[in-house]
Design an enzyme around this catalytic site. Structure first.
Site, mmCIF file in Angstrom:
data_model
loop_
_atom_site.group_PDB
_atom_site.id
_atom_site.type_symbol
_atom_site.label_atom_id
_atom_site.label_comp_id
_atom_site.label_asym_id
_atom_site.label_seq_id
_atom_site.Cartn_x
_atom_site.Cartn_y
_atom_site.Cartn_z
ATOM 1 N N ARG A 89 0.854 -1.184 0.000
ATOM 2 C CA ARG A 89 0.000 0.000 0.000
ATOM 3 C C ARG A 89 0.890 1.233 0.000
ATOM 4 O O ARG A 89 1.859 1.299 0.756
ATOM 5 C CB ARG A 89 -0.894 0.008 1.243
ATOM 6 C CG ARG A 89 -2.135 -0.836 1.071
ATOM 7 C CD ARG A 89 -3.070 -0.705 2.249
ATOM 8 N NE ARG A 89 -2.688 -1.570 3.346
ATOM 9 C CZ ARG A 89 -2.196 -1.160 4.491
ATOM 10 N NH1 ARG A 89 -2.034 0.137 4.728
ATOM 11 N NH2 ARG A 89 -1.873 -2.017 5.433
ATOM 12 N N TYR A 223 -1.036 -3.347 -7.189
ATOM 13 C CA TYR A 223 -1.039 -4.025 -5.900
ATOM 14 C C TYR A 223 -2.438 -3.934 -5.271
ATOM 15 O O TYR A 223 -3.018 -2.841 -5.171
ATOM 16 C CB TYR A 223 0.013 -3.421 -4.955
ATOM 17 C CG TYR A 223 -0.089 -4.015 -3.570
ATOM 18 C CD1 TYR A 223 0.267 -5.349 -3.351
ATOM 19 C CD2 TYR A 223 -0.602 -3.288 -2.504
ATOM 20 C CE1 TYR A 223 0.113 -5.924 -2.099
ATOM 21 C CE2 TYR A 223 -0.748 -3.855 -1.245
ATOM 22 C CZ TYR A 223 -0.388 -5.174 -1.056
ATOM 23 O OH TYR A 223 -0.543 -5.750 0.181
ATOM 24 N N HIS A 251 -10.524 -2.959 11.218
ATOM 25 C CA HIS A 251 -9.499 -3.769 10.550
ATOM 26 C C HIS A 251 -9.275 -5.019 11.409
ATOM 27 O O HIS A 251 -8.272 -5.135 12.096
ATOM 28 C CB HIS A 251 -8.218 -2.919 10.448
ATOM 29 C CG HIS A 251 -7.154 -3.518 9.604
ATOM 30 N ND1 HIS A 251 -5.828 -3.163 9.740
ATOM 31 C CD2 HIS A 251 -7.193 -4.409 8.596
ATOM 32 C CE1 HIS A 251 -5.107 -3.839 8.863
ATOM 33 N NE2 HIS A 251 -5.903 -4.599 8.162
ATOM 34 N N SER A 273 -0.530 -4.912 9.942
ATOM 35 C CA SER A 273 -0.152 -5.891 8.915
ATOM 36 C C SER A 273 1.073 -6.699 9.347
ATOM 37 O O SER A 273 1.996 -6.154 9.937
ATOM 38 C CB SER A 273 0.183 -5.182 7.606
ATOM 39 O OG SER A 273 -0.883 -4.362 7.243
ATOM 40 N N CYS A 275 1.482 -9.018 11.651
ATOM 41 C CA CYS A 275 1.715 -9.195 13.096
ATOM 42 C C CYS A 275 0.967 -10.411 13.638
ATOM 43 O O CYS A 275 0.720 -10.504 14.837
ATOM 44 C CB CYS A 275 1.287 -7.956 13.860
ATOM 45 S SG CYS A 275 2.388 -6.574 13.621
ATOM 46 N N LYS A 277 -2.169 -11.612 12.441
ATOM 47 C CA LYS A 277 -3.632 -11.550 12.405
ATOM 48 C C LYS A 277 -4.229 -12.756 11.680
ATOM 49 O O LYS A 277 -5.098 -13.446 12.231
ATOM 50 C CB LYS A 277 -4.031 -10.246 11.709
ATOM 51 C CG LYS A 277 -5.501 -9.982 11.657
ATOM 52 C CD LYS A 277 -5.717 -8.479 11.590
ATOM 53 C CE LYS A 277 -6.893 -8.081 10.778
ATOM 54 N NZ LYS A 277 -6.530 -7.399 9.532
ATOM 55 N N THR A 278 -3.752 -13.021 10.468
ATOM 56 C CA THR A 278 -4.306 -14.156 9.722
ATOM 57 C C THR A 278 -4.025 -15.459 10.468
ATOM 58 O O THR A 278 -4.903 -16.311 10.594
ATOM 59 C CB THR A 278 -3.738 -14.203 8.289
ATOM 60 O OG1 THR A 278 -4.020 -12.957 7.661
ATOM 61 C CG2 THR A 278 -4.354 -15.325 7.479
ATOM 62 N N ASN A 388 6.196 -9.209 1.098
ATOM 63 C CA ASN A 388 4.750 -8.977 1.125
ATOM 64 C C ASN A 388 4.041 -9.786 0.025
ATOM 65 O O ASN A 388 2.937 -9.450 -0.380
ATOM 66 C CB ASN A 388 4.464 -7.471 0.974
ATOM 67 C CG ASN A 388 3.035 -7.101 1.338
ATOM 68 O OD1 ASN A 388 2.419 -7.723 2.202
ATOM 69 N ND2 ASN A 388 2.491 -6.087 0.666
#
Ligand code: SPV
Ligand code: MN
Length: 628
Positions: A89, A223, A251, A273, A275, A277-278, A388
């Site tokens: 991003r 992207y 988020h 991002s 860290c 999360k997924t 990424n």
């Protein structure tokens, strides 16, 4: 454009089949948006995508036909590259277009609306000449629900809409029912001129957001974080709309955490991002609702949430059979997968860092032909896959999909988790004393070290309230206030937790293994259901050793030692005080509309920490604190 002209423009450009598909949606605002986009970007042809499988298939095949995606050996798998300078991003060129005199405060990038609109129109003038314009309809949140927001995406990138067909619920039929309702989000994107299938004019990359009209323009970029309208571009529009309507756009992942006796408690969680999360939303034995964006509403006083998406655009680095078996399986078996910015070997297979397979020394990646040791123009070594690099998959392809993943009424939120990348301050898990303290002392103070998900230096500690700062379309203080207010009239405010997976010892070694996060989340589940006693710290509640020992043994077959517990759960008073000072300074100096209660909570925590420090020292063992 007058209604008569709208019709003329559409009739002149769309063939009869596509014209009929568009006209079946009796929405004047939509027709005008499409006609304006045609006049501006001047495409050669226009394709209108309905929810019909043959239309979705057309998009899928188009992405391969025009080279934006290339097929891989496994059925349904393709890969896509973004340009070398288009790997995350781009915050610098992402701006809100605001009326004269308006501002969203420090830290939120904006510019004059007239100037920005003129610039983006200039960049988009004739940009689709010779190209096919794609018009697609999606829905944020489940369709036909109070959470639904209809969206139209216009783009010349088949990769963008192919991704959206995997990531979002299809919305053409919903648009039909929607009639002439003007309340939909609009996204206009062009990848611009291409060089070897990637956007060439990255110096003219722009992402401009018009909040008043709920339109986002994005140009000269591919992207997904910059182009897939429904992802982070829509989140910005949703935050603004949520503020006006009294709900929340966050988020956050959403997941079912499975407690004793088949009990399922739903959690949502926000992490910056890269860290964890997924991987939290995909924890073994648990069920996933979504991994990135959630909407919250109250129904009969109960806080409920939905996944805004139906797919995952996840970081592929370190996904391997051992650590992420469910995702790994879906990346290695037939089914729809788009690999982004991985290494493709000379025999056409995808490879990425951390997959725990030998990576070939040559192949093709986002830099073109690649050989181990290759350097970029600045002399930096180019990794085989980008840090990424990503995969795009449907949640329906996962074995651990929660049965309520698409429920229109959402799921009741049992608890909320905030986590950042913090090497020396926070304990692995702590529950806030109450909603207000949670919003302030867990969410609003979130910091993280930067990662490769955004362009810029990595490893810098940055302030990122609720991990939503990049997407805030209202002033920060106002955003904190709507979070504070949200649970006020709820029957039960969901308990709020902080987690920290990145705590290190003095030598820089991580104090926890990757798998340990399962135990923290399972403890939170017990906590929410009042199944455990807790230890009170100056800033919240932490687990008792015995409960963790049992959870480690039962779930990870690990003997959890008292020494490890003490190391991990020691209250680091100095570091906590430093964090409060650091974040308080930001709120004082940079957030002109910070709610007073933010400072009150900081003062309370500072006092409690200092009192404890006087009594018990700088580093307080959890065994020296009282349980409740
Ligand atoms: C993130 O960076 O938070 C993501 C990926 O979820 S992006 O689409 O780039 O926002
Ligand atoms: Mn995200």
């Amino acid at each position: 454009m007058a209604a008569q002209n709208v019709k003329q423009v559409l009739q002149a450009k769309l063939d009869s089949k596509n014209y009929d598909k568009l006209m079946a949606l009796a929405n004047d605002k939509l027709h005008k948006f499409v006609a304006d986009a045609i006049e501006l970007t001047k495409p050669a042809t226009v394709f209108v995508c309905t929810d019909a499988p043959e239309d979705i298939d057309y998009i899928r095949k188009l992405a391969v036909k025009n080279g934006e995606e290339k097929p891989l050996g496994t059925k349904g798998h393709t890969y896509h590259f973004d340009g070398y300078n288009d790997q995350g991003r781009d915050k610098e060129v992402t701006k809100y277009l605001l009326a004269p005199g308006k501002t969203l405060g420090k830290g939120i990038n904006s510019m004059d609306k007239q100037e920005g609109t003129a610039e983006i129109y200039g960049l988009m003038d004739g940009i689709m000449a010779g190209e096919e314009m794609l018009i697609c309809f999606f829905c944020l949140g489940p369709t036909n629900s109070d959470f639904s927001i209809s969206c139209v995406q216009i783009t010349d990138s088949s990769y963008v809409v192919h991704s959206e067909t995997i990531l979002y619920r299809h919305g053409y039929e919903q648009f039909k029912r929607f009639g002439n309702n003007p309340g939909f989000f609009r996204f206009l994107h062009s990848q611009g001129e291409l060089d070897n299938c990637v956007s060439k004019n990255y110096d003219k990359k722009r992402i401009y957001i018009n909040l008043d009209d709920e339109i986002v323009y994005s140009v000269n970029t591919q992207y997904a974080g910059n182009t897939v309208g429904l992802k982070k571009l829509a989140l910005r529009l949703a935050i603004k709309r949520a503020e006006a309507e009294g709900w929340l756009a966050e988020h956050m992942f959403a997941m079912g955490v499975h407690g004793p006796n088949n009990r399922v408690t739903y959690f949502t969680g926000a992490f910056p991002s890269a860290c964890g999360k997924t991987s939290t939303s995909m924890l073994p034995g648990q069920t996933i609702i979504g991994d990135d964006i959630a909407y919250f509403r109250k129904k009969d006083g109960q806080v409920r949430a939905v996944n805004v998406e139906k797919g995952i655009f996840g970081i592929i680095q370190d996904v391997n059979a051992e650590d992420d078996p469910v995702i790994y399986k879906s990346l290695t078996t037939p089914g729809e997968v788009i690999f982004g910015n991985v290494l493709i070997s000379n025999d056409g297979k995808p490879y990425w860092i951390g997959m725990k397979q030998p990576i070939p020394d040559t192949g093709t990646n986002h830099s073109g032909k690649w050989t181990k040791g290759k350097k970029d123009a600045k002399g930096a070594e180019i990794t085989p896959s980008h840090k990424n690099a990503r995969y795009t998959i449907a949640i329906s392809s996962l074995e651990n999909r929660d049965p309520l993943a698409d429920a229109g009424e959402g799921v009741p939120v049992g608890g909320i988790i905030y986590g950042g990348r913090d090497s020396d301050t926070w304990v692995p898990i702590e529950q806030a004393f109450n909603w207000t303290e949670g919003v302030v002392a867990k969410g609003a103070v979130l910091e993280s070290e930067t990662t490769a998900a955004t362009i810029g230096a990595e490893g810098v500690r940055t302030f990122n309230p609720m991990s939503n700062l990049d997407f805030l379309s209202i002033p920060i203080g106002r955003y904190i206030q709507i979070n504070l207010d949200f649970a006020k009239d709820a029957k039960k405010a969901p308990p709020i937790f902080s987690v920290n997976y990145f705590l290190k010892d003095e030598k820089g070694k991580y104090l926890n293994g990757m798998a340990d996060k399962l135990v923290w989340v399972l403890w939170a589940e017990l906590c929410v259901n009042s199944d455990v006693e807790k230890i009170e710290t100056p800033t919240g509640y932490i687990p008792k050793y015995e409960d963790l020992k049992k959870l480690f043994k039962d779930n990870l077959n690990k003997d959890y030692s008292r020494a490890d517990y003490v190391k991990q759960f020691t209250v680091r008073v100095k570091q906590q005080l430093a964090k409060i000072d650091r974040v308080e300074k930001i709120y004082k100096e940079q957030v002109s509309d910070a709610p007073e209660v933010v400072f009150e909570v900081f003062s309370k925590h500072r006092d409690r920490l200092k009192k404890a420090q006087e009594k018990l020292g700088d580093n307080i063992s959890p065994f020296d604190l009282e349980s409740k």
